[in-house]
Write a protein that holds these residues in place. Structure first.
Motif, PDB file in Angstrom:
ATOM      1  N   ARG A 103       0.434   9.867   1.189  1.00  0.00           N
ATOM      2  CA  ARG A 103       1.035   8.527   0.726  1.00  0.00           C
ATOM      3  C   ARG A 103       2.474   8.710   0.178  1.00  0.00           C
ATOM      4  O   ARG A 103       3.249   7.929   0.354  1.00  0.00           O
ATOM      5  CB  ARG A 103       0.026   7.657  -0.186  1.00  0.00           C
ATOM      6  N   SER A 121      11.832   5.788   2.278  1.00  0.00           N
ATOM      7  CA  SER A 121      12.778   5.385   1.155  1.00  0.00           C
ATOM      8  C   SER A 121      14.013   6.239   1.668  1.00  0.00           C
ATOM      9  O   SER A 121      15.171   5.977   1.691  1.00  0.00           O
ATOM     10  CB  SER A 121      12.355   5.534  -0.109  1.00  0.00           C
ATOM     11  N   SER A 155       4.907  10.075   2.534  1.00  0.00           N
ATOM     12  CA  SER A 155       5.303   9.004   3.575  1.00  0.00           C
ATOM     13  C   SER A 155       6.153   7.934   2.976  1.00  0.00           C
ATOM     14  O   SER A 155       7.335   7.538   3.400  1.00  0.00           O
ATOM     15  CB  SER A 155       4.043   8.178   3.996  1.00  0.00           C
ATOM     16  N   GLY A 156       5.847   7.650   1.602  1.00  0.00           N
ATOM     17  CA  GLY A 156       6.855   6.608   0.936  1.00  0.00           C
ATOM     18  C   GLY A 156       8.119   7.446   0.937  1.00  0.00           C
ATOM     19  O   GLY A 156       9.326   6.670   0.842  1.00  0.00           O
ATOM     20  N   ARG A 157       8.420   8.471   0.471  1.00  0.00           N
ATOM     21  CA  ARG A 157       9.615   9.233   0.242  1.00  0.00           C
ATOM     22  C   ARG A 157      10.435   9.409   1.569  1.00  0.00           C
ATOM     23  O   ARG A 157      11.642   9.123   1.496  1.00  0.00           O
ATOM     24  CB  ARG A 157       9.460  10.814  -0.189  1.00  0.00           C
TER      25      ARG A 157
END
Length: 795
Positions: A697, A705, A700-702
């Motif tokens: 997670r 962004s 995927s967030g990195r």
């Protein structure tokens, strides 16, 4: 018939009043001073007559009365005189006043006037008292008892408690002998009860001060149970004091209340003191509500400082904010009853000025100063105690306390509270709040404009500029201060710090060396020189100057740890260990020192010694799993697998989501053949899966962004989720622990909390803090005074 008729004689011999006009030299009082016989009679008991008593004897008591012209005639005294017309000693007293009573011709002849009976000669000597009489023995024994009681009291006042007790016991023994002898001689009503009371009371007091509480209580019981001693019930207060010292709070309160019942309502001060003792007992017993009732009653009847202070503490203990405020306001309004105007001479009268000077430092003035100092201490302690809790923030609480103090008779304490507020900010390392740079800068400008050549004003102005980061301009102000006064050590010290900030190390070193020539034993100057040599990468010189610092302040833990660090860089492990150990001995809470010592003992394979330091580290930082894992690892390496297993289990209970702890539990349980290995393996598998999902997670967030933010976050996190301090020394020590033989297991915590391995001792020398021109050092009291103001009455 004619035989009863007496004719008047024709000659002068029958004249009853003849001779009264003749002069006798005995009547000349002017010559009495020269009369040896008269003076002898005055000095001795010869001329003293016993006083007339009220008793009337059955017979007439006669005494001779001498006149100047007659013989001694025995006349009846006026107490028991005979009836008119009675015949006594052959002399018939006339029935009427025509004839003088007792004066006859026969009595007037042949005797001289002798009013003092000097012709009798000196009186017989007084009969000497018999020393062996029972009365004399009793008096002598009573005198000895009184002397022993006095000697006991004097020994007590001099601090010789053992001698005081011995004297009190001797007085008690002799007093019992005295009572037995008096009962044999006189009636029991004549026994000296006051002496018995004083002997018993002194004995009980001496038992109490010698901490022989059981004997003291027994002696007090003898006094209070004797109905013949009036007002002895008040001594139950002293018995309550003894029970309070023994921490028997229920009995102490019981006896205080019994003593309170014995005191009449007119003795207001005594009742107030007993109620204060009751309040103190309730506080020590933890019954704050009951203590509040006692102190509220005292503050309503006769408010005093100790009661107001203890009432504030009680409300703080129960957490009642509004009542804390009211109690503080009551404490502020307690009258001091000190008249400061009488110490100010109102006129130029020399006599009045002399009187004023004489009383400015007398005992009464000293007592008033002590009372005022005690009031200020109670107010400051109460304000520091309640300020952080009475409002939403401690700053708002301090502001409320300051406003209340400003409106009271203690206006000067408002400034002290403001300073304490700033110091609290500094303790919390909130320097921006602790210092009002804008106000400081404005006041510094005013000082400089009023006197441009004042080095103190220029130094303080330079400090404000230094705080804003303008080091070049700050150096100019410091230089100007030095031009005006070359002996201004504050400006010279601060300009050295400024050059250090500007990385002009040679100039900074010159400044501190000049200052060292002025202040030879200044630890701060020596430390700054050592620090500059360290920045110049000259560790040998840095060590030499730090050794001089240690010679000045041998107990500074920060300096000792710095020496250990320098020796460690030089590769001298034995010297490094010595100074690190000394630093730990003086300040055993420095995590950096504890970690180094633990690693040193692991290097030398003294696992038991290393365990002691890692256990202390776990006490200081209980939320960091790293130290508990190190303790378990040391047990495992030393061969104590059972202790290691217990430590891992305890760590797992505290940190159930720590993967490393579960891995070691699985390994140990498998090696020991325990059934718990399967359960821990399931937990480990579940946690690893959850960790993998979490990392996906985050990844995927990195990716979503993008940009530098993702890079920045990615560089700040490790595999274990542990973000260590940016301190190079902290990284070096942590890497050293991981690089030890057989310690390649990941001991880092999976939590996101940081470990600041570069812990700095707040008591160590402040390297980069400019000195102010004021040379005074503010000493601050502790945050809260734990000792309650108990007001036990002297026994």
């Amino acid at each position: 018939m004619m035989q009863n008729v007496h004719l008047a004689p024709e000659t002068d011999e029958d004249d009853l009043y003849s001779g009264y006009n003749d002069y006798n030299p005995i009547y000349d009082i002017e010559e009495l001073e020269n009369d040896a016989a008269f003076q002898q009679a005055v000095r001795t008991s010869h001329g003293r007559r016993p006083p007339i008593t009220a008793k009337i004897s059955s017979t007439a008591v006669t005494r001779p009365i001498a006149t100047g012209y007659g013989s001694k005639t025995s006349l009846a005294s006026s107490i028991g005189r005979p009836m008119t017309g009675a015949i006594q000693d052959g002399v018939t007293r006339p029935m009427t006043a025509v004839r003088a009573a007792g004066f006859t011709k026969a009595a007037l002849r042949g005797s001289a006037f002798d009013p003092l009976s000097q012709s009798r000669g000196p009186a017989s000597p007084l009969e000497a008292k018999k020393k062996d009489s029972p009365e004399e023995k009793i008096k002598q024994l009573e005198k000895e008892v009184n002397e022993l009681v006095e000697e006991s009291c004097i020994a007590n006042s001099c601090g010789d408690l053992k001698l005081a007790l011995e004297k009190a016991k001797d007085a008690g023994r002799k007093e019992r002998v005295l009572v037995r002898q008096r009962e044999q001689v006189t009636t029991p009503e004549n026994i000296n009860l006051d002496l018995t009371y004083s002997v018993l009371f002194n004995l009980a007091s001496q038992y109490s001060v010698n901490e022989m509480y059981a004997e003291a209580l027994n002696t007090y019981q003898v006094i209070v149970k004797n109905k013949m001693f009036s007002n002895a019930g008040i001594l139950k207060m002293n018995m309550g004091n003894i029970y309070l010292k023994q921490r028997n709070y229920s009995k102490a309160i019981k006896f205080y209340r019994m003593a309170l019942d014995q005191v009449p309502s007119v003795n207001k001060q005594m009742r107030i003191k007993i109620m204060q003792n009751i309040g103190v007992t309730f506080i020590q017993a933890g019954q704050y509500s009951d203590a509040i009732n006692s102190y509220e009653h005292i503050m309503s009847m006769a408010p005093n400082l100790k009661a107001g202070y203890n009432l504030t503490i009680c409300y703080f203990a129960i957490g009642d904010r509004e009542k804390m405020k009211k109690a503080f306001q009551k404490l502020i309004t307690v009258p001091l009853e000190i008249d400061e105007d009488k110490y100010i001479s109102p006129s130029d009268d020399p006599h009045t000025n002399l009187v004023t000077e004489a009383i400015k430092n007398d005992h009464l003035r000293q007592m008033e100063r002590e009372r005022k100092a005690m009031a200020e201490k109670y107010i400051m302690t109460s304000a520091k105690l309640i300020a952080p809790v009475i409002e939403t923030s401690f700053a708002a609480g301090y502001d409320w306390c300051v406003e209340v103090v400003k409106a009271s008779q203690y206006v000067e304490l408002a400034n002290d509270l403001e300073i304490n507020k700033a110091v609290t900010y500094l303790r919390q390392k909130d320097y921006n709040q602790g210092k009002d740079f804008a106000q400081a800068s404005s006041y510094a400008d005013i000082a400089v404009n009023s006197d441009r050549y004042n080095p103190a004003a220029l130094t303080n102005k330079g400090n404000t500029v230094f705080a804003n980061g303008d080091y070049e301009k700050a150096a100019e102000f410091y230089k100007e201060a030095l031009r005006n006064d070359s002996s201004c050590t504050e400006a010279l010290y601060n300009i050295g710090l400024t050059y250090e900030k500007l990385n002009r190390l040679d100039e900074a070193l010159d400044c501190f060396l000049k200052l060292h020539a002025i202040l030879r034993n200044s630890a701060e100057v020596l430390y700054q020189i050592a620090n500059i040599y360290e920045l110049m990468e000259n560790p040998s010189q840095a060590i030499e100057w730090l050794m001089q610092v240690v010679s000045v302040i041998p107990t500074d833990p920060q300096v000792l740890s710095k020496l250990g660090e320098l020796y460690d860089r030089e590769g001298d492990k034995s010297q490094a260990f010595q100074y690190y150990y000394e630093s730990y001995r003086y300040f055993p809470c420095n995590i950096e020192v504890i970690e180094w010592l633990g690693a040193y003992y692991i290097d030398t394979q003294f696992w038991e010694k290393a365990i002691q330091y890692f256990e202390r580290a776990s006490l200081i930082q209980p939320t960091q799993v790293k130290w508990q894992l190190m303790v378990a690892s040391c047990f495992r390496r030393s061969g104590n697998y059972q202790k290691a297993l217990d430590t891992y289990k305890d760590t797992h209970r505290k940190f159930p989501e720590n993967v490393e702890c579960l891995r070691f539990l699985v390994r140990l349980c498998t090696d020991l053949g325990l059934k718990d290995a399967q359960e821990y393996a399931r937990k480990l598998k579940r946690l690893e899966k959850m960790k993998e999902i979490r990392e996906q997670r985050i990844k995927s967030g990195r990716d979503g962004s993008g940009g530098s933010r993702g890079k920045r976050e990615g560089s700040a996190s490790g595999d274990s989720g542990q973000n260590y301090s940016a301190s190079s020394k902290g990284e070096r020590l942590s890497a050293r622990l991981r690089a030890l033989p057989g310690t390649n297991e990941p001991y880092e915590s999976s939590s996101n909390k940081e470990i600041d391995a570069s812990y700095v001792d707040p008591l160590g020398p402040q390297i980069e803090r400019p000195k102010t021109a004021a040379k005074k050092r503010i000493d601050e009291d502790d945050f809260a005074d734990e000792e309650l103001g108990d007001d036990l009455l002297p026994e």
